[in-house]
Design a protein around this motif. Structure first.
Motif, PDB file in Angstrom:
ATOM      1  N   PRO A  83       0.807  -1.224   0.000  1.00 16.11           N
ATOM      2  CA  PRO A  83       0.000   0.000   0.000  1.00 16.11           C
ATOM      3  C   PRO A  83       0.843   1.279   0.000  1.00 16.11           C
ATOM      4  CG  PRO A  83      -0.974  -1.590   1.466  1.00 16.11           C
ATOM      5  CD  PRO A  83       0.355  -2.172   1.015  1.00 16.11           C
ATOM      6  N   VAL A  84       2.050   1.211   0.549  1.00 12.55           N
ATOM      7  CA  VAL A  84       2.925   2.390   0.586  1.00 12.55           C
ATOM      8  C   VAL A  84       3.373   2.783  -0.821  1.00 12.55           C
ATOM      9  CG1 VAL A  84       5.156   3.244   1.417  1.00 12.55           C
ATOM     10  CG2 VAL A  84       3.697   1.878   2.924  1.00 12.55           C
ATOM     11  N   ASP A  85       3.598   1.789  -1.684  1.00 11.78           N
ATOM     12  CA  ASP A  85       4.106   2.033  -3.038  1.00 11.78           C
ATOM     13  C   ASP A  85       3.016   2.162  -4.094  1.00 11.78           C
ATOM     14  OD1 ASP A  85       6.724   1.597  -2.041  1.00 11.78           O
ATOM     15  OD2 ASP A  85       6.480  -0.563  -2.317  1.00 11.78           O
ATOM     16  N   CYS A  86       1.790   1.946  -3.737  1.00 14.36           N
ATOM     17  CA  CYS A  86       0.714   1.785  -4.706  1.00 14.36           C
ATOM     18  C   CYS A  86       0.068   3.117  -5.087  1.00 14.36           C
ATOM     19  CB  CYS A  86      -0.334   0.847  -4.118  1.00 14.36           C
ATOM     20  SG  CYS A  86      -1.757   0.613  -5.184  1.00 14.36           S
ATOM     21  N   PRO A  87       0.061   3.456  -6.378  1.00 10.24           N
ATOM     22  CA  PRO A  87      -0.569   4.709  -6.789  1.00 10.24           C
ATOM     23  C   PRO A  87      -2.085   4.732  -6.550  1.00 10.24           C
ATOM     24  CG  PRO A  87       0.084   3.433  -8.709  1.00 10.24           C
ATOM     25  CD  PRO A  87       0.637   2.730  -7.506  1.00 10.24           C
ATOM     26  N   PHE A  88      -2.731   3.579  -6.598  1.00  7.68           N
ATOM     27  CA  PHE A  88      -4.169   3.560  -6.336  1.00  7.68           C
ATOM     28  C   PHE A  88      -4.456   3.727  -4.849  1.00  7.68           C
ATOM     29  CE2 PHE A  88      -5.232   0.970 -10.423  1.00  7.68           C
ATOM     30  CZ  PHE A  88      -4.888   2.063 -11.195  1.00  7.68           C
ATOM     31  N   CYS A  89      -3.581   3.221  -3.990  1.00  5.94           N
ATOM     32  CA  CYS A  89      -3.745   3.461  -2.552  1.00  5.94           C
ATOM     33  C   CYS A  89      -3.588   4.949  -2.235  1.00  5.94           C
ATOM     34  CB  CYS A  89      -2.758   2.624  -1.747  1.00  5.94           C
ATOM     35  SG  CYS A  89      -3.194   0.869  -1.670  1.00  5.94           S
ATOM     36  N   GLU A  90      -2.748   5.641  -2.988  1.00  3.97           N
ATOM     37  CA  GLU A  90      -2.623   7.095  -2.803  1.00  3.97           C
ATOM     38  C   GLU A  90      -3.951   7.782  -3.092  1.00  3.97           C
ATOM     39  OE1 GLU A  90       0.556   9.061  -4.866  1.00  3.97           O
ATOM     40  OE2 GLU A  90       1.973   7.466  -4.373  1.00  3.97           O
ATOM     41  N   ILE A  91      -4.630   7.323  -4.127  1.00  2.00           N
ATOM     42  CA  ILE A  91      -5.937   7.897  -4.462  1.00  2.00           C
ATOM     43  C   ILE A  91      -6.943   7.555  -3.368  1.00  2.00           C
ATOM     44  CG2 ILE A  91      -7.851   7.793  -6.111  1.00  2.00           C
ATOM     45  CD1 ILE A  91      -5.650   7.400  -8.302  1.00  2.00           C
ATOM     46  N   VAL A  92      -6.931   6.312  -2.902  1.00  2.00           N
ATOM     47  CA  VAL A  92      -7.827   5.895  -1.823  1.00  2.00           C
ATOM     48  C   VAL A  92      -7.622   6.788  -0.604  1.00  2.00           C
ATOM     49  CG1 VAL A  92      -8.307   4.052  -0.157  1.00  2.00           C
ATOM     50  CG2 VAL A  92      -8.059   3.494  -2.586  1.00  2.00           C
ATOM     51  N   GLN A  93      -6.365   7.111  -0.293  1.00  2.00           N
ATOM     52  CA  GLN A  93      -6.033   7.901   0.894  1.00  2.00           C
ATOM     53  C   GLN A  93      -6.118   9.411   0.640  1.00  2.00           C
ATOM     54  OE1 GLN A  93      -2.142   6.335   1.717  1.00  2.00           O
ATOM     55  NE2 GLN A  93      -2.962   4.316   2.186  1.00  2.00           N
ATOM     56  N   ARG A  94      -6.620   9.774  -0.557  1.00  3.87           N
ATOM     57  CA  ARG A  94      -6.761  11.177  -0.954  1.00  3.87           C
ATOM     58  C   ARG A  94      -5.427  11.912  -0.973  1.00  3.87           C
ATOM     59  NH1 ARG A  94     -12.341  12.626  -1.005  1.00  3.87           N
ATOM     60  NH2 ARG A  94     -13.609  11.296   0.308  1.00  3.87           N
ATOM     61  N   GLU A  95      -4.376  11.193  -1.389  1.00  2.00           N
ATOM     62  CA  GLU A  95      -3.047  11.793  -1.476  1.00  2.00           C
ATOM     63  C   GLU A  95      -2.622  12.015  -2.916  1.00  2.00           C
ATOM     64  OE1 GLU A  95      -0.492   9.292   0.829  1.00  2.00           O
ATOM     65  OE2 GLU A  95      -1.559   9.725   2.693  1.00  2.00           O
TER      66      GLU A  95
END
Length: 148
Positions: free
Chosen positions: A5-17
């Motif tokens: 999750p730290v490296d994932c671009p979609f997790c960044e979107i999920v986390q609103r980052e």
């Protein structure tokens, strides 16, 4: 390739980052947004909020939420862009062209004259024997508990 999750671009979107993400839908289970390079206008990605790398790793509960969101968004896309059709594309593994290893579905509105082109080979030449053997292999895998 496995992302955390730290490296994932979609997790960044999920986390609103991801400030450039063009989000169109969010609920407690999934998020939908436009890819940075859409195949056509209206092309939308749906991802689970939890980091799941591919279809082989997803729980049935998360899969159900993705399916529900897919139908909801497919209807919204059709109403918004008046497409003639829609592809729902979900790829797993590098051989299947998965480039971001966070489970995602592509909803791609289609028109007869769009730039996408066909997604299936014009023809194949598998023998009836080969098709029968593959049918039996998959049925056996299901009986042996490989499917949930």
């Amino acid at each position: 390739m496995v992302l955390t999750p730290v490296d994932c671009p979609f997790c960044e979107i999920v986390q609103r980052e991801a400030p450039d993400a063009r989000e169109v839908y969010r609920d407690e289970h999934v998020i939908a947004f436009f890819p940075t390079e859409p195949a056509v206008l209206g092309h939308t990605l749906i991802v689970p909020r939890e980091h799941v790398s591919d279809i082989w790793s997803v729980s049935e509960e998360t899969a159900a939420h993705l399916a529900t969101a897919t139908v909801r968004l497919a209807l919204a896309i059709r109403a918004a862009v008046h497409s003639e059709g829609l592809n729902v594309i979900q790829s797993n593994g590098e051989a299947a062209t998965q480039t971001v290893f966070h489970l995602h579905l592509h909803l791609v509105p289609r028109w007869s004259d769009d730039a996408m082109g066909p997604i299936w080979p014009e023809e194949t030449n598998y023998t009836e024997t080969a098709k029968d053997e593959m049918q039996q292999r998959i049925r056996t895998a299901i009986r042996e508990g490989c499917a949930r």
